[in-house]
Design an enzyme around this catalytic site. Structure first.
Site, short mmCIF file in Angstrom:
data_model
loop_
_atom_site.label_atom_id
_atom_site.label_comp_id
_atom_site.label_asym_id
_atom_site.label_seq_id
_atom_site.Cartn_x
_atom_site.Cartn_y
_atom_site.Cartn_z
N CYS B 14 91.89 24.67 58.19
CA CYS B 14 92.51 23.60 58.97
C CYS B 14 91.57 23.16 60.07
CB CYS B 14 93.82 24.08 59.58
SG CYS B 14 93.56 25.51 60.64
N CYS B 17 90.40 25.71 62.59
CA CYS B 17 89.28 26.58 62.21
C CYS B 17 87.95 25.93 62.58
CB CYS B 17 89.28 26.85 60.71
SG CYS B 17 90.83 27.40 60.04
N ASP B 431 42.80 -3.05 24.50
CA ASP B 431 41.51 -3.26 25.11
C ASP B 431 40.49 -2.56 24.20
OD1 ASP B 431 39.65 -3.94 27.17
OD2 ASP B 431 39.63 -1.81 27.68
N ASP B 643 42.83 1.60 29.77
CA ASP B 643 42.50 2.91 30.33
C ASP B 643 43.22 3.21 31.64
OD1 ASP B 643 41.24 1.44 32.25
OD2 ASP B 643 39.21 1.89 31.57
N ASP B 647 42.03 -1.60 33.72
CA ASP B 647 42.99 -2.52 33.13
C ASP B 647 44.32 -2.54 33.87
OD1 ASP B 647 41.06 -2.81 31.20
OD2 ASP B 647 41.90 -1.24 29.94
#
Lengths: 133, 753
Positions: B14, B17, B431, B643, B647
């Site tokens: 509660c 607490c 490529d 690569d 690129d």
């Protein structure tokens, strides 16, 4: 036979349908704000117990966010949390707190969910100017 | 300077607490501020690390009589998976126990539900209630508790549906059992549904059990990758050899690897030669030879020789760690196709509950007698047959399995979106340099000036010059040069075991070639321009030079003592697998385009060698991006393969950027797909895997959607007026279990893709 029970059931059913859809879909809890004392990082502790609590968070863009997921349930449903917009999939060991950190840059609404997308939460990212701390 | 820590607190019931703990923390020395949340069971404390510590804060909380523990520090990926395995095993064991208990009770309940003359129905009902209680309050308890937790948070899931469905049937049956006499007195036949409750719980448990086991297999690929790293490494420090945990290896350590052992971290070979099986990371089945200076990658398997390596990358920086991280990220991403499923599942459960209520009302109001029983059972059947899980699992399980499977074959797909786009590619742009070809020139032929009658081998008119002599002279002249073509010549000479001499008076003529003296002979090496400058007549080599150029190689003339002696053909050789890869791309119905900066003649010859459809030659490096755009303008979905370094812009422009690796490079972040292996075969693999994954995802979504769209109306009784068909709740439970398992199983088929 009187139509009394039929009408009562129909009206009650209609009301139940309206209430179910309103409750689950349209009534949403207030989003949680980060604890004010947390300094630069916006911190939240989210309890995972077959659902996220709090499930809606409001954060500011551009500042780091740290979510401490504290999982208490043992269902494999919630064993992982996924933040797809931030490319995060993390395993949450049960009875432990797992921190997840990221920095949202663009305002908007971002979802987080369990690995299967059944348990959900939402992060509302706002422009730094919009939220008063 | 303050620090913050969150401490999970247990035992709070509660607001009093949490307030008590907060007051205690605020009074603790060194605490700047504290907040205790009852909702999240957490204390968040700002404290001065000089004055106190998280451990003392935990003690302070425990002093108030509540439980507290420190958050565990971050576990490694491996430890996390181990924890996950343990938890899953516990869950499966728990589900199995619950399943068997309720299955036994279900069989008993079914037997007792048969009409029996000897025993009064009243007594049977009480016995059935006794059988059902353990099923509801033990085997199926988690359905109700989870549904309740979800309900409190205004959410609803599968548990909600099962809890309402079985709860309604159970409570109704209890009412009938208790009010038996009262009902009989009013002329109503008492009817109970305990067996339906027990069967639903049993079948859903079986479904959950099988699903939990199957879900564990969706991440098996990543687990396998994590398991590749050896736990210990044999390290030599200060001349002392010792076995230490791999996590303690630091950069610069010398590591010894015996034959048959896995290499613990990334490194460079210092001593020893061996072959290394890299298939687990690259998918390349052939072992790779390693000699001093070679790069080795952690987790690969040393085969036949002992190696000593210097650690260059450890821990999070290793290739393996990068791969695992990328795969985990990919598995955390969302495929765009999932959006529909998400939108549906967000409203699914409330909509199904609404349909169930409507079903109840319709049966009650217009259904045949006994109307209330039909209404109740049809509504329960609707709730039970609906399967939100199938919808939720459809996409993520397939993405998990496909990305994991890709990683096992050296194909890293960066997530659901990448998978989706790679599956729809129509044109693949390759490529040339470094992608189709090795990207490293080498000498492909050594030709001597042809002599009439002796055109094949041996000596020539220059006298006693053999092919080896020619190569030896050329290589000796070039041995100090760093020009890529020069390196190719020197390497070719080394390859033939030729000893090189020291050249004298070397003069480089940029753009033309080089001249000098080797072993007292004048040697000139270069293009036609250099030969003309030196007054060397190369007419005798014209035919050879043309043939070499037609093959896509560059002819380099060699003159010895002022006379044409022969030529070297230098080419960037096509990778052995390129032709097969292009063939497989064609088999997938894809158009293959080659992009290169080379002149058209060289480009055409390479294009012929590998069989591409279209060649775009003489493209300057910074124009590659425009070429990709141009092809996209033809309304094609384009994958660009390059690569990843030079690129990068073109890869980013393409719908799918496929970065081709060198096996050891950690430039994995570029590209939507990264091939760890250097050859092109990964490209058709990636596209095929993506296509299969998309097919599985579409099947899953279709199945999940159609199942619910057909199953729910049948459960509601749509077929009753015309055919008298009604499902029982137990049949609905079986259908639901089958539905979600079939989705996961379908995704698992991708493990063999």
């Amino acid at each position: 036979m009187s139509l009394g029970p039929q009408i009562v059931v129909a009206v009650a059913g209609l009301m139940a349908i309206i209430w179910v859809n309103w409750y689950f879909l349209f009534s949403s809890a207030e989003p949680a704000l980060a604890a004010a004392s947390s300094g630069k990082t916006q911190r939240f502790t989210i309890e995972v117990n077959n659902s996220y609590s709090p499930a809606t968070l409001r954060v500011q863009a551009g500042r780091p966010v740290r979510l401490d997921f504290h999982r208490v349930d043992r269902s494999s449903c919630t064993e992982e949390v996924v933040l797809p917009d931030f490319g995060i999939r993390a395993y949450l060991p049960t009875q432990q707190t797992t921190p997840i950190e990221f920095t949202p840059t663009t305002p908007g609404s971002y979802e987080f969910a369990c690995g299967m997308g059944m348990v959900r939460g939402k992060i509302i990212v706002e422009d730094a100017g919009d939220t008063k701390q | 300077m303050t620090e913050t820590c969150s401490i999970p607190v247990s035992g709070m019931t509660c607001a009093a607490c949490s307030a008590r703990i907060q007051r205690t923390l605020e009074k603790t020395p060194g605490v700047v501020g504290a907040g205790v949340s009852l909702m999240t069971n957490t204390a968040t404390v700002d404290f001065d690390p000089a004055a106190t510590s998280p451990e003392r804060l935990v003690d302070a909380i425990r002093g108030t009589g509540y439980g507290a523990e420190l958050p565990t520090p971050g576990l490694s990926a491996e430890e996390l998976f181990q924890t996950q395995d343990v938890e899953r095993a516990e869950e499966v064991a728990d589900l199995r126990r619950k399943f068997w208990v309720s299955a036994g009770l279900a069989v008993l309940a079914m037997a007792l539900s048969m009409p029996m003359a000897q025993v009064s129905p009243d007594a049977v009902h009480w016995i059935l209630l006794g059988l059902t209680l353990p099923v509801v309050f033990w085997s199926g308890r988690h359905f109700y508790t989870r549904a309740w937790v979800a309900f409190r948070h205004r959410s609803a899931d599968m548990n909600t549906l099962i809890a309402i469905g079985t709860g309604a049937a159970f409570l109704f049956s209890v009412f009938v059992t208790v009010a038996d006499r009262w009902l009989v007195a009013r002329g109503v036949t008492p009817q109970v549904y305990y067996d339906a409750v027990v069967w639903i719980v049993t079948l859903v448990l079986l479904g959950n059990l099988l699903e939990a086991r199957a879900k564990g297999r969706t991440s098996s690929a990543v687990r396998r990758l994590i398991g590749l790293r050896p736990d210990t490494a044999r390290v030599r420090r200060d001349g002392q050899e010792s076995d230490i945990p791999t996590s303690q290896v630091v950069v610069g350590d010398e590591i010894l690897i015996r034959p048959g052992e896995r290499i613990p971290v990334d490194g460079m070979v210092l001593e020893g030669t061996s072959t290394v099986d890299e298939s687990m990371l690259t998918g390349e089945p052939m072992p790779v030879a390693k000699a001093p200076g070679a790069i080795v990658v952690g987790a690969t398997l040393n085969r036949n020789g002992a190696l000593s390596i210097r650690a260059t990358r450890v821990g999070r920086d290793t290739v393996l760690s990068h791969i695992i991280r990328l795969v985990r990220q990919a598995q955390g991403s969302k495929a765009p196709i999932q959006r529909l499923a998400d939108r549906i599942s967000a409203v699914f459960v409330p909509v199904v509950i609404s349909i169930a209520i409507a079903t109840f009302v319709v049966w009650f109001d217009v259904g045949p007698e006994p109307n209330y029983l039909h209404a109740l059972i049809s509504a329960v059947t609707v709730l039970i047959i609906a399967c939100p899980c199938a919808m939720g699992l459809a996409v993520p399980t397939a993405v998990m399995v496909a990305t994991g499977r890709g990683a096992e074959r050296g194909v890293l797909i960066k997530g659901g979106e990448a998978l989706e786009r790679a599956g729809s590619v129509q044109t693949v742009v390759l490529d040339k340099t470094g992608t189709i070809t090795a990207g490293r020139p080498s000498v492909t032929a050594v030709e001597l000036v042809p002599v009439p009658g002796d055109a094949t081998d041996g000596s020539s008119s220059t006298g006693a010059v053999t092919r080896d002599d020619l190569l030896q002279l050329a290589a000796s002249l070039e041995r100090r040069s760093e020009h890529p073509l020069a390196e190719a010549v020197v390497e070719a000479a080394h390859g033939r075991g030729l000893a090189l001499d020291e050249p004298e008076a070397v003069v480089a003529d940029p753009g033309k070639g080089v001249t000098g003296r080797v072993k007292g002979r004048d040697v000139a090496l270069g293009n036609r321009g250099l030969m003309q400058d030196r007054g060397v007549d190369v007419a005798a080599l014209d035919a050879l030079a043309r043939a070499v150029a037609d093959d896509g190689a560059t002819p380099v003339f060699v003159a010895v003592d002022g006379r044409a002696a022969g030529l070297l053909a230098i080419a960037d050789p096509v990778k052995p697998s390129s032709r097969e890869a292009v063939g497989r791309l064609h088999a997938l119905g894809l158009e293959v385009v080659m992009l290169t900066g080379d002149d058209r003649r060289t480009a055409d010859s390479v294009a012929r060698a590998v069989g591409v459809d279209r060649v775009v030659a003489e493209v300057l490096p910074d124009r590659k991006l425009d070429e990709v755009k141009r092809i996209q303008a033809e309304r094609k979905v384009v994958a660009m393969v390059g690569d990843g370094l030079n690129d990068a812009p073109a890869l980013a422009q393409a719908d799918v950027g496929i970065a081709i690796g060198t096996g050891t490079d950690v430039a994995m972040e570029t590209g939507t797909v990264t091939l760890i292996r250097g050859d092109l075969l990964g490209v058709p693999q990636a596209i095929e895997l993506s296509r299969r994954a998309m097919r599985v995802i579409k099947q899953n979504l279709f199945w999940a959607f159609v199942y619910n769209v057909i199953g729910i109306p049948i459960a509601a009784g749509a077929l009753y007026p015309a055919f008298g068909i009604l499902l029982t709740p137990a049949m609905a439970a079986a259908a639901m279990a089958v539905s979600s398992i079939s989705v996961v199983s379908n995704s698992l088929r991708l493990r063999t893709a």
